[in-house]
Every structure is written in C-alpha cells, then in structure tokens.
Design an enzyme around this catalytic site. Structure first.
Site, mmCIF file in Angstrom:
data_model
loop_
_atom_site.group_PDB
_atom_site.id
_atom_site.type_symbol
_atom_site.label_atom_id
_atom_site.label_comp_id
_atom_site.label_asym_id
_atom_site.label_seq_id
_atom_site.Cartn_x
_atom_site.Cartn_y
_atom_site.Cartn_z
ATOM 1 N N HIS A 233 -3.089 -3.856 -3.339
ATOM 2 C CA HIS A 233 -2.282 -5.064 -3.123
ATOM 3 C C HIS A 233 -2.649 -6.192 -4.088
ATOM 4 O O HIS A 233 -1.917 -7.188 -4.167
ATOM 5 C CB HIS A 233 -2.456 -5.595 -1.695
ATOM 6 C CG HIS A 233 -1.894 -4.714 -0.625
ATOM 7 N ND1 HIS A 233 -0.618 -4.196 -0.671
ATOM 8 C CD2 HIS A 233 -2.448 -4.251 0.530
ATOM 9 C CE1 HIS A 233 -0.407 -3.459 0.404
ATOM 10 N NE2 HIS A 233 -1.500 -3.469 1.145
ATOM 11 N N ASP B 21 -0.912 5.503 0.557
ATOM 12 C CA ASP B 21 -1.249 4.545 1.605
ATOM 13 C C ASP B 21 0.013 4.199 2.395
ATOM 14 O O ASP B 21 1.126 4.229 1.855
ATOM 15 C CB ASP B 21 -1.820 3.284 0.946
ATOM 16 C CG ASP B 21 -2.449 2.311 1.911
ATOM 17 O OD1 ASP B 21 -3.688 2.261 1.971
ATOM 18 O OD2 ASP B 21 -1.703 1.576 2.588
ATOM 19 N N HIS C 148 1.029 1.402 3.302
ATOM 20 C CA HIS C 148 1.609 0.163 2.806
ATOM 21 C C HIS C 148 1.926 0.276 1.320
ATOM 22 O O HIS C 148 1.192 0.913 0.568
ATOM 23 C CB HIS C 148 0.653 -1.006 3.036
ATOM 24 C CG HIS C 148 0.270 -1.163 4.477
ATOM 25 N ND1 HIS C 148 -0.938 -0.734 4.970
ATOM 26 C CD2 HIS C 148 0.968 -1.654 5.527
ATOM 27 C CE1 HIS C 148 -0.979 -0.962 6.268
ATOM 28 N NE2 HIS C 148 0.167 -1.514 6.632
ATOM 29 N N ASP D 52 -4.253 5.135 6.200
ATOM 30 C CA ASP D 52 -3.688 4.396 7.318
ATOM 31 C C ASP D 52 -2.292 4.883 7.709
ATOM 32 O O ASP D 52 -1.677 4.327 8.626
ATOM 33 C CB ASP D 52 -3.667 2.894 7.035
ATOM 34 C CG ASP D 52 -3.299 2.551 5.608
ATOM 35 O OD1 ASP D 52 -2.922 3.464 4.842
ATOM 36 O OD2 ASP D 52 -3.383 1.365 5.231
#
Length: 423
Positions: A202, A239, A241, A326
């Site tokens: 990120h 991931d 996200h 995740d």
C-alpha cells in the site's frame, strides 16, 4: 496488507493496449525510472554481506529470510510483531526447517538493511527522509487513519525488511547462475521467500498507507532491474486488498507487469478492472476485483485465465509475489474465502510458471495476514508447495463456508480477459 478505516492523512507531499483505452502522454512527476547499468560480477560479490555455500546454492529448492521487525509494534494492532514468530513456530512444527530438510531448504542470514537510496528508487527523497526524521523525533505516532503506526525503530525495521527482499533476489539470481551448467530440473533456480514486515504494497511513491511504510516488492523489482539486468519483472499480488502502492509506482512503466487479484470494495477501494495503467504503461497493470466470498475455485481461475496467459505474453525475467494471507477464510479484516490449500495450489502454479518463463526465478514477499492461525497455515502450505510436498490441509469441507456465486466470478474474469485480450 490491510486496514479497516479510510485513509485521511499521510506523510504524502502531494506493451499491448487494452481495448477501450488510449495511451496518455507524460510521466508522473516524482516517480523514479529504472537505471540501466547492472553491477559487474565482481561488484556484486563484493557487495554481499550474506553467504551460502556452493552446494546450498546448487541444491536448494527454497531459500528464505526473516525480518520479523520485533521493535515495530503497537499493542492491539493487527499488524503485530507476533506475525513472523507465529509462522516460524508453524514451520518448526511441520519440520520445515533447514535442519529437517538439509540440501532443500536454506535460511539466508547476514543480509544488510536496504539503503535509503534503494527505497528512493520507488519513493521520493522527501518521503524517505521525512519518515526517518519522524521516527527519530516524534514517534510513537499514527501517520494515517488505518492506522499505520510509527515507532522509534520503524524506519530501520522497514529498511531491514526491504533488505531481506533485495538479498533474496540476489540469492535466487546467483543460484540460477551457479546451475547454468546443469540440465533439466536441476538447472532451475530455487524460490525465495521473505518473511518480512512491515508489509509494503500500500505504500505510495510519496507516503505511507495501510500499515505499509516502504514498497518492499516494488524496491525488489527495481533492484532486479538495476543490479541484475532483469529488464522485465512480473509482480503478482494475491493479498485480499488491492496493492495500490505497487500499482501507482509502476502505473506508467511497461517494464513491470503488475497483476492484483483482490476483494472488490475492500480497503483501499482501488483496483477496479478499468485501471490498466497510464501512458507507456497502459496494459501492464491488470486488476481483478473478486466479489466478496470468492474462494479456492475463483483464486485458481484467476491464475489459469488471467495470470498465466498474461505472463506467457509478457515473458518476465523474474517473478515477484506480494504474498498476503488475509484472503484466508479465517482472517477478520476482509471477506474472501481462500483455504489453506489454496495457497499451496497458487504457489505450486506460480513456481511452475516461473520455471517455464524465467528459469525458476521467483521471490515471494509477505504482505498481509492477521489471523495468526490462518497466516501460519497458509505460509506453511506455501513452503510445502515450493518444496514439492503435498498440501497439509486436513479437509476441503469447512462447515458454514459458502463461496461467492460462480456467475459473479465469471463476469469479473470475462472483463479482465476481454480488456487485456487474454481470451
């Protein structure tokens, strides 16, 4: 990586063209461009602080490094310093250690932290220097609303995590060179795996975000290009996200193919299928936003129908993986339904892809994963896949777990394959 709240503040200071998109001229200000000169073999050897004996370089199937960032910690935060120790405990319980698997599994020790200049290859100087100053003068503090936290040790710990990633790229490349005279499967490079934190995907060119300080995979990609002359790098991010930082760092760079499969609508709200890159990089960004509840079948379909054909067309010189855990059904911070065995199947496919495309050169780098059981099980099964072992998943049936409607998944896949002409 992941965060549960919208981002409100940060340290920020401000190929084939897919159908329906036009190239836009101009490069974004402040984004670093790759350096074309690679280090000579003598320079490369003299710069290494770690060592692996020649037999290990020639026989290992998997080389891993740990950068647990034990001093980058905040009580009660999901991105905790318990994450890497939990993985190491699970590997020990599964007999997946160098002592239990001599000649196959090797631990890379003695690597040095990345330099500030190395992370400045993907972040602005003002951001990197500002983060250092904040850690020295104002920590502990939160630097965005995720919250992304900063301790007095966080800057150095983040450099150490990036250093592990760079060292693994070096090790995989050197192992590949040491096997050039061999034939068949013996010639293939080992995989690398970085158990490093904080996560990185990120982190934006100009700021921290979503638990991430520096773009670990992004810095590793630039390192592969500048130090080893590996001109074309593929990054696959699984991931839960969207890896918006990696996406933005390389959005106008055709030398890096970035593919992200993530949960649609989850933090940070980016990663729509229509985001295909900008300028010269149009087509080198592929986003696959999966509907909530997508599980094992969806993950493997993304690989088979999007990742594999995109890689075959791009022909990378090395593959990097932003390996977030995740998307596991146990994880509390999102809503995909990957199983432990999903990671085994994905990692086995990814290694086979790298074997075919670039002599086996692939490095996995830890991103998110916040349920310690799901995280440690997922990484352990990934190690099994990369060592050629069967999955350790006990059962395919999980009571009460219902995957997303297949028609919704097929719609997303059709959009990706049509947009990027992969069908």
């Amino acid at each position: 990586a992941m965060a549960s709240l919208p981002r409100t503040a940060s340290l920020s200071t401000a190929s084939l063209v897919p159908r329906g998109h036009n190239r836009r001229a101009g490069r974004r200000a402040g984004r670093a461009t790759p350096v074309t000169r690679a280090a000579s073999d003598d320079e490369e050897s003299s710069s290494l602080t770690w060592t692996l004996d020649p037999t290990t370089l020639e026989t290992s199937r998997l080389i891993y490094a740990t950068a647990p960032a034990l001093d980058h910690a905040r009580d009660g935060h999901p991105e905790s310093n318990a994450r890497v120790p939990a993985i190491l405990d699970a590997l020990l319980d599964a007999n997946l250690t160098p002592e239990a698997r001599p000649g196959e599994l090797a631990l890379l020790n003695g690597f040095k932290p990345a330099s500030a200049e190395a992370v400045m290859s993907v972040h602005t100087k003002n951001y990197v220097r500002g983060l250092d100053m904040l850690a020295k003068t104002r920590a502990p503090l939160d630097i965005d609303a995720s919250p992304t936290y900063l301790t007095t040790a966080s800057y150095k710990e983040a450099l150490n995590g990036v250093g592990a990633a760079l060292a693994l790229v070096d090790a995989v490349v050197l192992a590949a060179r040491s096997r050039e005279a061999l034939s068949g499967a013996a010639k293939l490079a080992p995989a690398g795996f970085g158990l490093c934190r904080p996560p990185g995907h990120h982190a934006l060119p100009r700021g921290a975000m979503g638990f991430c300080l520096f773009g670990t995979a992004a810095a590793a990609a630039r390192h592969a290009q500048t130090k080893h002359s590996l001109g074309k790098v593929m990054i696959f991010d699984f991931d839960v996200h969207h890896g918006n930082g990696t996406n933005d760092i390389f959005r106008d760079d055709p030398s890096v193919l970035f593919i992200s499969a993530h949960e649609d609508g989850s933090f940070p709200g980016t990663g729509k299928a229509t985001d295909v890159g900008d300028g010269d990089g149009v087509g080198a960004t592929i986003n696959v936003p999966l509907p909530p509840g997508s599980g094992d079948a969806a993950a493997l379909a993304v690989f088979d129908e999007v990742v594999a054909p995109a890689a075959a067309r791009f022909q990378p010189d090395i593959v990097l993986v932003s390996a977030g855990y995740d998307a596991h059904w146990r994880d509390p911070l999102a809503g995909l339904h990957y199983r432990t065995g999903t990671y085994h199947r994905l990692c086995a496919r990814l290694k086979a892809l790298a074997d075919d495309a670039c002599g086996g050169k692939i490095v996995f780098l830890l991103e998110g994963g916040y349920d310690l059981v799901g995280l440690s099980e997922g990484v352990t099964d990934s190690f099994r896949a990369l060592l050629g072992d069967a999955s350790g998943e006990k059962s395919d049936a999980i009571d009460g777990l219902v995957d997303a409607d297949d028609a919704k998944v097929r719609k997303v896949l059709r959009e990706a394959t049509t947009t990027h002409q992969l069908a």
